[in-house]
Every structure is written in structure tokens, then in C-alpha cells.
Design a protein around this motif. Structure first.
Motif, PDB file in Angstrom:
ATOM      1  N   LYS A 526      30.279  34.553  29.236  1.00 43.58           N
ATOM      2  CA  LYS A 526      30.050  35.928  29.662  1.00 43.58           C
ATOM      3  C   LYS A 526      31.198  36.427  30.546  1.00 43.58           C
ATOM      4  O   LYS A 526      31.798  35.641  31.289  1.00 43.58           O
ATOM      5  CB  LYS A 526      28.745  36.039  30.454  1.00 43.58           C
ATOM      6  CG  LYS A 526      27.475  35.835  29.658  1.00 43.58           C
ATOM      7  CD  LYS A 526      26.263  36.033  30.563  1.00 43.58           C
ATOM      8  CE  LYS A 526      24.954  35.922  29.796  1.00 43.58           C
ATOM      9  NZ  LYS A 526      23.788  36.149  30.704  1.00 43.58           N
ATOM     10  N   ILE A 527      31.441  37.707  30.473  1.00 43.17           N
ATOM     11  CA  ILE A 527      32.410  38.364  31.356  1.00 43.17           C
ATOM     12  C   ILE A 527      31.639  39.151  32.400  1.00 43.17           C
ATOM     13  O   ILE A 527      30.750  39.939  32.071  1.00 43.17           O
ATOM     14  CB  ILE A 527      33.346  39.286  30.559  1.00 43.17           C
ATOM     15  CG1 ILE A 527      34.142  38.453  29.545  1.00 43.17           C
ATOM     16  CG2 ILE A 527      34.291  40.031  31.497  1.00 43.17           C
ATOM     17  CD1 ILE A 527      35.016  39.270  28.621  1.00 43.17           C
ATOM     18  N   GLY A 528      31.961  38.929  33.681  1.00 42.44           N
ATOM     19  CA  GLY A 528      31.200  39.506  34.778  1.00 42.44           C
ATOM     20  C   GLY A 528      31.685  40.863  35.222  1.00 42.44           C
ATOM     21  O   GLY A 528      32.616  41.451  34.665  1.00 42.44           O
ATOM     22  N   LYS A 529      31.080  41.336  36.298  1.00 45.23           N
ATOM     23  CA  LYS A 529      31.262  42.719  36.747  1.00 45.23           C
ATOM     24  C   LYS A 529      32.661  43.012  37.267  1.00 45.23           C
ATOM     25  O   LYS A 529      33.079  44.174  37.268  1.00 45.23           O
ATOM     26  CB  LYS A 529      30.219  43.066  37.814  1.00 45.23           C
ATOM     27  CG  LYS A 529      30.190  42.175  39.034  1.00 45.23           C
ATOM     28  CD  LYS A 529      29.100  42.616  40.008  1.00 45.23           C
ATOM     29  CE  LYS A 529      28.975  41.698  41.212  1.00 45.23           C
ATOM     30  NZ  LYS A 529      28.385  40.393  40.851  1.00 45.23           N
ATOM     31  N   TRP A 530      33.399  42.016  37.717  1.00 46.90           N
ATOM     32  CA  TRP A 530      34.769  42.294  38.148  1.00 46.90           C
ATOM     33  C   TRP A 530      35.796  41.720  37.160  1.00 46.90           C
ATOM     34  O   TRP A 530      36.957  41.500  37.480  1.00 46.90           O
ATOM     35  CB  TRP A 530      35.041  41.815  39.573  1.00 46.90           C
ATOM     36  CG  TRP A 530      34.532  40.456  39.963  1.00 46.90           C
ATOM     37  CD1 TRP A 530      33.280  40.127  40.355  1.00 46.90           C
ATOM     38  CD2 TRP A 530      35.299  39.244  40.014  1.00 46.90           C
ATOM     39  NE1 TRP A 530      33.197  38.772  40.643  1.00 46.90           N
ATOM     40  CE2 TRP A 530      34.428  38.221  40.458  1.00 46.90           C
ATOM     41  CE3 TRP A 530      36.622  38.924  39.744  1.00 46.90           C
ATOM     42  CZ2 TRP A 530      34.833  36.896  40.625  1.00 46.90           C
ATOM     43  CZ3 TRP A 530      37.037  37.614  39.911  1.00 46.90           C
ATOM     44  CH2 TRP A 530      36.151  36.621  40.343  1.00 46.90           C
ATOM     45  N   GLY A 531      35.316  41.537  35.918  1.00 41.03           N
ATOM     46  CA  GLY A 531      36.200  41.128  34.827  1.00 41.03           C
ATOM     47  C   GLY A 531      36.402  39.644  34.695  1.00 41.03           C
ATOM     48  O   GLY A 531      37.177  39.185  33.853  1.00 41.03           O
ATOM     49  N   ASP A 542      32.075  35.110  43.314  1.00 41.77           N
ATOM     50  CA  ASP A 542      32.715  35.781  44.441  1.00 41.77           C
ATOM     51  C   ASP A 542      34.216  35.868  44.175  1.00 41.77           C
ATOM     52  O   ASP A 542      34.874  34.840  44.006  1.00 41.77           O
ATOM     53  CB  ASP A 542      32.447  34.978  45.716  1.00 41.77           C
ATOM     54  CG  ASP A 542      33.077  35.580  46.960  1.00 41.77           C
ATOM     55  OD1 ASP A 542      33.827  36.575  46.839  1.00 41.77           O
ATOM     56  OD2 ASP A 542      32.841  35.040  48.056  1.00 41.77           O
ATOM     57  N   PRO A 543      34.789  37.080  44.135  1.00 35.30           N
ATOM     58  CA  PRO A 543      36.227  37.200  43.839  1.00 35.30           C
ATOM     59  C   PRO A 543      37.127  36.562  44.892  1.00 35.30           C
ATOM     60  O   PRO A 543      38.321  36.356  44.643  1.00 35.30           O
ATOM     61  CB  PRO A 543      36.451  38.709  43.750  1.00 35.30           C
ATOM     62  CG  PRO A 543      35.312  39.319  44.487  1.00 35.30           C
ATOM     63  CD  PRO A 543      34.152  38.391  44.303  1.00 35.30           C
ATOM     64  N   ASP A 544      36.577  36.242  46.083  1.00 35.48           N
ATOM     65  CA  ASP A 544      37.370  35.593  47.131  1.00 35.48           C
ATOM     66  C   ASP A 544      37.081  34.094  47.246  1.00 35.48           C
ATOM     67  O   ASP A 544      37.502  33.451  48.203  1.00 35.48           O
ATOM     68  CB  ASP A 544      37.101  36.278  48.474  1.00 35.48           C
ATOM     69  CG  ASP A 544      37.648  37.692  48.512  1.00 35.48           C
ATOM     70  OD1 ASP A 544      38.840  37.861  48.201  1.00 35.48           O
ATOM     71  OD2 ASP A 544      36.884  38.625  48.822  1.00 35.48           O
ATOM     72  N   ASP A 545      36.390  33.541  46.257  1.00 32.35           N
ATOM     73  CA  ASP A 545      36.056  32.117  46.246  1.00 32.35           C
ATOM     74  C   ASP A 545      37.280  31.305  45.820  1.00 32.35           C
ATOM     75  O   ASP A 545      37.813  31.508  44.733  1.00 32.35           O
ATOM     76  CB  ASP A 545      34.895  31.889  45.268  1.00 32.35           C
ATOM     77  CG  ASP A 545      34.405  30.452  45.248  1.00 32.35           C
ATOM     78  OD1 ASP A 545      34.981  29.596  45.950  1.00 32.35           O
ATOM     79  OD2 ASP A 545      33.438  30.184  44.510  1.00 32.35           O
ATOM     80  N   GLN A 546      37.713  30.393  46.686  1.00 31.23           N
ATOM     81  CA  GLN A 546      38.875  29.548  46.375  1.00 31.23           C
ATOM     82  C   GLN A 546      38.478  28.075  46.222  1.00 31.23           C
ATOM     83  O   GLN A 546      39.227  27.171  46.573  1.00 31.23           O
ATOM     84  CB  GLN A 546      39.943  29.708  47.456  1.00 31.23           C
ATOM     85  CG  GLN A 546      40.511  31.116  47.518  1.00 31.23           C
ATOM     86  CD  GLN A 546      41.490  31.304  48.659  1.00 31.23           C
ATOM     87  OE1 GLN A 546      42.185  30.378  49.042  1.00 31.23           O
ATOM     88  NE2 GLN A 546      41.539  32.511  49.201  1.00 31.23           N
ATOM     89  N   GLY A 583      43.287  32.441  45.192  1.00 29.86           N
ATOM     90  CA  GLY A 583      43.457  33.369  46.299  1.00 29.86           C
ATOM     91  C   GLY A 583      44.264  34.596  45.952  1.00 29.86           C
ATOM     92  O   GLY A 583      44.943  35.161  46.804  1.00 29.86           O
ATOM     93  N   ASN A 584      44.179  35.032  44.700  1.00 28.10           N
ATOM     94  CA  ASN A 584      44.985  36.156  44.229  1.00 28.10           C
ATOM     95  C   ASN A 584      44.114  37.249  43.609  1.00 28.10           C
ATOM     96  O   ASN A 584      44.519  37.947  42.692  1.00 28.10           O
ATOM     97  CB  ASN A 584      46.026  35.658  43.211  1.00 28.10           C
ATOM     98  CG  ASN A 584      47.022  36.718  42.800  1.00 28.10           C
ATOM     99  OD1 ASN A 584      47.149  37.033  41.628  1.00 28.10           O
ATOM    100  ND2 ASN A 584      47.732  37.289  43.770  1.00 28.10           N
ATOM    101  N   TYR A 585      42.897  37.380  44.128  1.00 29.58           N
ATOM    102  CA  TYR A 585      42.004  38.436  43.657  1.00 29.58           C
ATOM    103  C   TYR A 585      41.163  38.892  44.842  1.00 29.58           C
ATOM    104  O   TYR A 585      41.437  38.527  45.988  1.00 29.58           O
ATOM    105  CB  TYR A 585      41.128  37.931  42.493  1.00 29.58           C
ATOM    106  CG  TYR A 585      40.917  38.986  41.433  1.00 29.58           C
ATOM    107  CD1 TYR A 585      41.933  39.300  40.542  1.00 29.58           C
ATOM    108  CD2 TYR A 585      39.715  39.687  41.338  1.00 29.58           C
ATOM    109  CE1 TYR A 585      41.764  40.278  39.574  1.00 29.58           C
ATOM    110  CE2 TYR A 585      39.524  40.664  40.375  1.00 29.58           C
ATOM    111  CZ  TYR A 585      40.556  40.962  39.497  1.00 29.58           C
ATOM    112  OH  TYR A 585      40.394  41.943  38.552  1.00 29.58           O
TER     113      TYR A 585
END
Length: 737
Positions: A526-531, A542-546, A583-585
Motif C-alpha cells: 500500500k501507498i500511504g498518505k504522505w506517499g 511517521d515521516p520523521d522515523d529514522q 532523515g530526509n523527509y
């Protein structure tokens, strides 16, 4: 006095000239001082079964050694992660020996080096005009480790030698050497013998040490063994090990040092020479530096493509040295361990680590080094079946494993339910790269089918009519729940491998249809809400999950479900997820993607290689190259061991496989040349002996990022699709000589 000074100056000039003659040699790791730290500075030799770490001291020579079957723990353990004498257990330190030399002070022109092509470790230095030379290697053909000490002046070698067991056995001395034997609390027997052959001089026994005086040379033959047998039905034990040791040492002495070394070099170089890579140009000032200084300069930003190529070859050398037919697979530390309480038991972790150890085995032409992993999988099936039925029901078909595994059929810590599906990929790929039909029929196919039966019984029908893996976990991240993408992708991969194997054998057509139907019914990516490519069924990423793990990107690499060519939308989503983990999103979406910006949990010995391979599969050569720089800058020790921390070798093994993916890919039904090379490699370069699925061996040269020549070989001429400089061609391979 003047005469002595002139002799020393002459000898220094000879050694300096020899050092300069080695400039640019990609096969040597070398230093100007002895090692002090075991994990960061000592250098490894190994014959697949046993190995040693060499400090190369001057007055005191200390050598620590291992044999890969010296494990504590109970047979067929199933449960907690108890790493002492009983329970799950751990890999153990075997022992060490030392030589204390008399009258060696004020050494000049010191150099120690490991030739990773020949597997020979050499130390040279000058004391009072005398050149001292020490050599060591671990022979696979003759199953002994050999250490030789010589001097340019007769009678220059005097001192004492002692050996210690790390498991409490008492060492005894005799006129022909030192030995010990004992038994672990789990009734595993172990033994070691160090045989000494001298030229000239006198040898005397003093208690449990040997005293040697005025010798011209000393040659030591070391063999260490246990009574481990990789067989569940034999209780994992065989006969007492000492008679086998005595036999091998007698044969080695009869062969003699010169022939032993020649046989060793012939054997190991067939493997280390089987694949080579070259790209870019390293400045002569860098090539003149010892390895630790060269690594430090690289970490400070100096370009050194030859060091990157050396890292590739070193990973291959370490695999050859810790994984040979007839032995156990490479563990978390390969086979080198100086502790009785090593990190994570120095075990077999099957949620990425042991698999990463073998990423380079097939693609870099080391197929025979893959065999110990497959043998380990086959040997562990019965205890895994028993543990699986205990956990998932007595009528459960097939098997899987807990995350940590021992050599005695032991399963420890959390259940990694898709572990067997990931193992199945290795079982399958050994066939896919070699096209050994008898292996496919006799070994691979039965394993693949049985694991498919486990998932046939276990998959759960969801409310929307798709099949989900129940109660899964995305290692080592998030909750246990249904439909975790990592698990879904692994089962898809298992089914794909089974279908290809069954088709090749033209058997079980009805079961093929069933597995194909189940594969089609699996809940999709699946592709999520922030792509992003979702990690779970619920869109909670979480887009900030590293987090260090990129488990939900298995389908990109080492799987093959997602690719730029066949699933471009999912590939783009994978790129976004990979950027996020680096760490690039999120809050950093507008900042440059750099090595330095990849921080925290992402800086691990094994994360860099996985991300390197992922970027390579996604066609992002620059980012793949950054992952190599990140590994060398932040997680490589002075002896080039990868550092998690603590030290573990999956990073070394994995980066060799990842670099191969940058140069050659074959997972999508075609051979693609130079799919992801960074600009620093593009000017000119070549690779030789890399392997492609279908049983092909490939050579390639390039300039300015474009292929200029190539050769593709196979056992018999075959039609093959090859993508060269963006153009797909069909051609006939040449017969491999």
C-alpha cells in the motif's frame, strides 16, 4: 659500529623499496605498528572452520584462535534467550597461544599486512641488522593453521611459548608442542594441539611451556576441534576430536611448510580471484598510506575509490575465511570471537543478519561459500518442526524459527514467523545462480514446498477477501498484528521462488496452481498518505522515523516484487520511505540528502549495506555510493571490521553484495549492466566474474558511465536478455571454459 649502521640503512632501504612496490595493490591491508585492540586492530585469518586473530607484536607474539562449533547451550533449546552454559547458549572463545622472544628490542621498519587474495598474514621488522619475518595462514585443504618465524641471522630465535584454553582446560607441554582438551558443561568435547617444528637450536619443556633457544626458524601447526556433528539424530555429537587432530597434524608436518602454503594459496585464490572490481583513480599519496591512516583520510572527505574496492574484496575474503563446505555458516562475528559472553551470543539472527552475511555469496562468485548456510537450514529442520508444532499446533505442517538460532537446533528469543520464508530465498537462489538441477530436485525443492505448506495452513482470510500473515511483526519495530508488509512480502517471495522451482522441474502442477492462486490473493503493498510505502496495513508511518530497520522494503531488496520497471508507483513510494528512514523527509524534506545527514539509529554496521542495495535496486547510484561512504566513515574500525557497535561482520559481508548490485542486476528477467553507478565510479572501470541469475558469469568495462565491452558466459551457450546502456538486447552467451 659504522658497518652496523650501514647494514641497517641498507636493510631499511630494501624494505622501503618493497613497500613502495606494493603501491596501489588492492589486496593488502597493512600497518606500521602492532595491534593492541582485538576487535579494532588485530587481523583475521580463517579456513572456514577455524580462524585466528593476529596482533603481530614484536617481542610478544599473541594469537587468539577460534573453532566455529565451540558453543555452550542445550540441544534443541526452545524458548528464552539464556546465553550461559545452558539454555540457548552462545559461541565461545577457544583460546590463545603466545611466544615471548628474547633479545628483540628497538625494532625498525616494522610492517604487518594481510594479503586478502592469498590469505597470508606477514610481519617484518629489523632489529640490530637482523630481518625478522613471520607468516601465518589457515589452510582449508589441509585443515591446519600454520605460523612460521624466521630471521636473516642463524640462531636468532629464542624465547618461550605457552597456550591457554579459554574454557578452563589445562594446557600441557611435550617435546613436539602444546595441547589441551576438555568438556563443556553441555558435554561438548573440545581439543587443541600446537605442534612445533624447529630448525637448529634447542627445545626444552618447562612445566606447561616450551623453551626454545638459538633456533634458525620455528614452524607451528595448530589444529582445534570439537566433537560437534551437524545432525539432530546423532544428538549433535560425534567421536572424540583429538584423534582427528593428531591425524591432520601428522599429515601437515609430512607435507611441509612450503607445499602447505602453496596448496593454501592455490585453494583460496581460486575464490578470492573469482570476482574483481575496479573503478576510479586513487591518488598516489593515499595509496602510500597504511590502512588506518588511509581510512582516517577517507572519513575526512578524501576520495579513495581503491579503498572502496578493497572493502568489497575484504567482505569476500571474510566470507571465504568463515564459510566453507563442510562447516557451519558465518555467524554474527564470522567465526572470530575473543569472549565467552559475546554480543547477542554471536549467534545466527534470522531477521536480517545471517541473510546479509550471504548477499555476496552468489553474485560475487562464491557459490560454494553459500553451502554452509543451506546445510545449516537443512540440519535444523527437525528441531524447528518440533518447536513450530509446539507453538502453532500439533497438526502444523512445515516449520519456521525464532529470531536467534544456535548450532544445536536451538531457537531463542521472539518468534520470527517468516524466518523460514527468508531462508527459502537463499535455498532457491543457490539454484537460480548455479542452475544445479540435482541440487534443486534433491535439496531446494523439498525445502521450498514444505515451507509453502506452513503458509498454506497459516495465512488468514481478511474481511476484504485477501490473505494476510496473522500476528506478524516488522522487525524490530512496531506492534504485532495482521498483514505486516514485511511478512506479506516474504510470503510473496517464497511463493514466487516455489513456482519457479516447480516449473523448472515440471512437477506438482496442481500445487503450482494452488500456490499461484494464494500468491495472487495476498494482501498487496500500500501507498500511504504522505506517499510512502506503508509498513503496516494501517497508515501510521511517521515521516520523521529514522529506525534502523527497513523491513517493509524487503520487496525491493533482497526481494524482487517491487521494481522501477514493473511497479513504478510502488518503487517511488519505496524511495520516499527510504528517504524518511535516512532523515530526509518530514521536517527535513527540503534539506539535501547527504552522508552526514544520515544520523542516529541509521548509523549501524548493517543498515548502510541494506540501504546501499536498496538504492541500487531503485537506480539511485549517487545515494548508493553515499551509503558506502557512510559505512567507511562511521562504522568501520581500523582493521576494516564493521562496527554495529559492537563489532559484527554483517556490514562487511553485506556491502560486498550491495556493491555488486550497483554494477550488475539480474532479478527482473534480464541482466542489467551498470544499473546504479555513482559519478565517482563512472569515469572508467571494470568488473570481472560477477554472477547473474540463470548461471551466467559476466565481465564488463566502461568509460564515462557507458559500457564499452562485456562478456557473458555460461556452462552451455544460452539466449539471454541484456540491458546495455539503456538498450535491451538478446544474445547468445559464450561457453564457460
Amino acid at each position: 659500529m659504522k658497518k652496523l649502521i650501514y647494514v641497517v640503512i641498507f636493510l631499511l632501504s630494501v624494505i622501503t623499496t618493497a613497500v613502495k612496490a606494493d603501491r596501489g595493490n588492492d589486496d593488502k591491508i597493512w600497518y606500521h605498528k602492532p595491534a593492541e585492540k582485538w576487535d579494532a586492530e588485530a587481523l583475521p585469518i580463517g579456513n572456514g572452520r577455524m580462524g585466528a586473530m593476529l596482533f603481530a607484536g614484536i617481542r610478544t607474539e599473541r594469537i587468539q584462535f577460534n573453532e566455529q562449533s565451540l558453543w555452550s547451550g542445550d540441544n534443541n533449546w526452545d524458548g528464552g534467550y539464556q546465553t550461559g552454559d545452558h539454555g540457548f547458549g552462545s559461541y565461545r572463545n577457544f583460546g590463545e597461544f603466545s611466544l615471548n622472544f628474547d633479545g628483540i628490542e628497538g625494532a625498525k621498519a616494522y610492517r604487518r599486512e594481510l594479503n586478502i587474495r592469498t590469505g597470508v598474514h606477514t610481519t617484518t621488522f629489523v632489529v640490530n641488522g637482523v630481518i625478522f619475518t613471520r607468516e601465518a595462514f589457515a589452510s582449508y585443504p589441509d585443515q591446519v593453521m600454520v605460523f612460521r618465524y624466521t630471521a636473516s641471522k642463524k640462531g636468532a630465535l629464542s624465547g618461550k611459548m605457552a597456550m591457554q584454553s579459554a574454557q578452563g582446560a589445562v594446557s600441557t607441554a611435550s617435546p613436539d608442542g602444546l595441547s589441551f582438551n576438555g568438556e563443556m558443561p553441555n558435554h561438548l568435547k573440545y581439543a587443541a594441539k600446537l605442534k612445533l617444528i624447529k630448525e637448529g637450536g634447542v627445545l626444552a619443556v618447562e612445566g606447561n611451556t616450551l623453551d626454545f633457544k638459538n633456533c634458525n626458524s620455528i614452524t607451528l601447526y595448530l589444529d582445534v576441534r570439537t566433537n560437534y556433528k551437524p545432525d539432530y539424530h546423532s544428538g549433535w555429537r560425534r567421536d572424540d576430536p583429538m584423534p582427528q587432530i593428531e591425524k591432520e597434524l601428522t599429515l601437515a608436518q609430512r607435507i611441509g611448510y612450503v607445499k602447505l602454503q602453496a596448496r593454501h594459496i592455490h585453494d583460496i585464490s581460486k575464490l578470492t580471484d573469482a570476482a574483481r572490481i575496479h573503478f576510479g583513480k586513487t591518488a598516489q599519496t593515499q595509496l602510500d598510506l597504511p590502512t588506518d591512516a588511509r581510512l582516517k583520510a577517507y572519513a575526512n572527505g578524501v576520495k579513495d575509490p581503491a579503498l572502496e574496492a578493497l572493502l568489497f574484496q575484504y567482505g569476500r575474503y571474510l566470507l571465504v575465511s568463515s564459510s566453507r563446505p563442510g562447516g557451519l555458516p558465518a555467524n554474527l562475528q564470522g567465526l572470530w570471537n575473543n569472549s565467552n559472553t559475546p554480543a547477542w551470543a554471536s549467534d545466527y539472527h534470522n531477521n536480517i543478519n545471517i541473510q546479509m552475511n550471504y548477499w555476496a555469496a552468489e553474485s560475487t562468485n562464491l557459490s560454494e561459500c553459500h553451502v554452509p548456510l543451506i546445510d545449516f537450514i537443512v540440519a535444523g529442520q527437525e528441531p524447528c518442526r518440533i518447536a513450530t508444532r509446539k507453538a502453532f499446533g500439533e497438526k502444523t505442517r512445515g516449520w519456521t524459527a525464532r529470531t536467534s538460532q544456535s548450532i544445536f537446533g536451538g531457537n531463542g528469543w521472539e518468534w520470527n514467523i517468516p524466518a523460514s520464508a527468508w531462508y527459502a530465498q537463499h535455498v532457491f537462489e543457490h539454484w537460480d545462480f548455479t542452475r544445479d538441477r540435482s541440487y534443486l530436485q534433491g535439496t531446494a525443492y523439498p525445502v521450498l514446498k514444505e515451507i509453502c505448506q506452513f503458509w498454506e495452513d497459516r495465512l488468514k482470510l481478511s474481511k476484504d477477501g485477501t490473505l494476510m500473515v496473522p500476528n506478524g511483526w516488522s522487525p524490530e519495530h512496531g506492534p504485532r498484528e495482521d498483514g505486516v508488509m514485511h511478512d506479506q512480502q516474504l510470503v510473496w517471495d517464497l511463493f514466487q521462488n516455489y513456482l519457479q522451482a516447480a516449473k523448472a522441474l515440471d512437477i506438482d502442477t496442481a500445487y503450482q496452481r494452488k500456490i499461484a492462486s494464494m500468491q495472487h490473493q495476498l494482501a498487496p503493498n500500500k501507498i500511504g498518505k504522505w506517499g510512502q510505502l506503508q509498513e503496516w496495513q494501517e497508515d501510521r508511518d511517521d515521516p520523521d522515523d529514522q529506525h534502523r530497520h527497513t523491513s517493509h522494503l524487503f520487496a525491493v531488496f533482497p526481494g524482487r516484487e517491487i521494481s522501477r520497471k514493473n511497479t513504478p508507483d510502488l518503487a517511488n513510494a519505496a524511495i520516499i520511505s527510504l528517504r524518511s528512514r535516512s532523515g530526509n523527509y518530514g521536517k527535513n524534506i527540503n534539506t539535501p540528502f547527504t552522508v552526514e545527514s544520515t544520523v542516529g539509529d541509521s548509523r549501524r554496521s548493517w543498515t548502510w549495506p541494506w540501504r546501499c542495495a536498496l538504492w541500487a535496486r531503485l537506480g539511485e547510484g549517487e545515494k548508493a555510493g553515499m551509503m558506502i561512504r557512510g559505512l567507511l566513515t562511521y562504522n568501520i574500525l581500523p582493521n576494516l571490521f564493521a562496527n554495529h557497535p559492537p563489532f559484527q561482520l554483517d556490514g562487511n559481508f553485506g556491502i560486498s553484495g550491495a556493491m555488486a548490485e550497483m554494477l550488475l542486476q539480474s532479478h527482473a528477467g534480464e541482466i542489467q549492466l551498470l544499473p546504479a553507478i555513482p559519478a565517482e565510479w563512472a569515469t572508467e572501470g571494470a568488473f570481472y566474474g560477477l554472477k547473474a541469475r540463470g548461471g551466467f558469469t559476466v565481465n564488463c568495462k566502461w568509460q564515462k558511465g557507458k559500457v564499452t565491452s562485456y562478456q557473458i558466459y555460461s556452462k552451455q551457450p544460452e539466449k539471454v536478455k541484456v540491458r546495455i546502456n539503456g538498450e535491451l538486447k538478446e544474445l547468445l552467451s559464450s561457453k564457460l571454459k
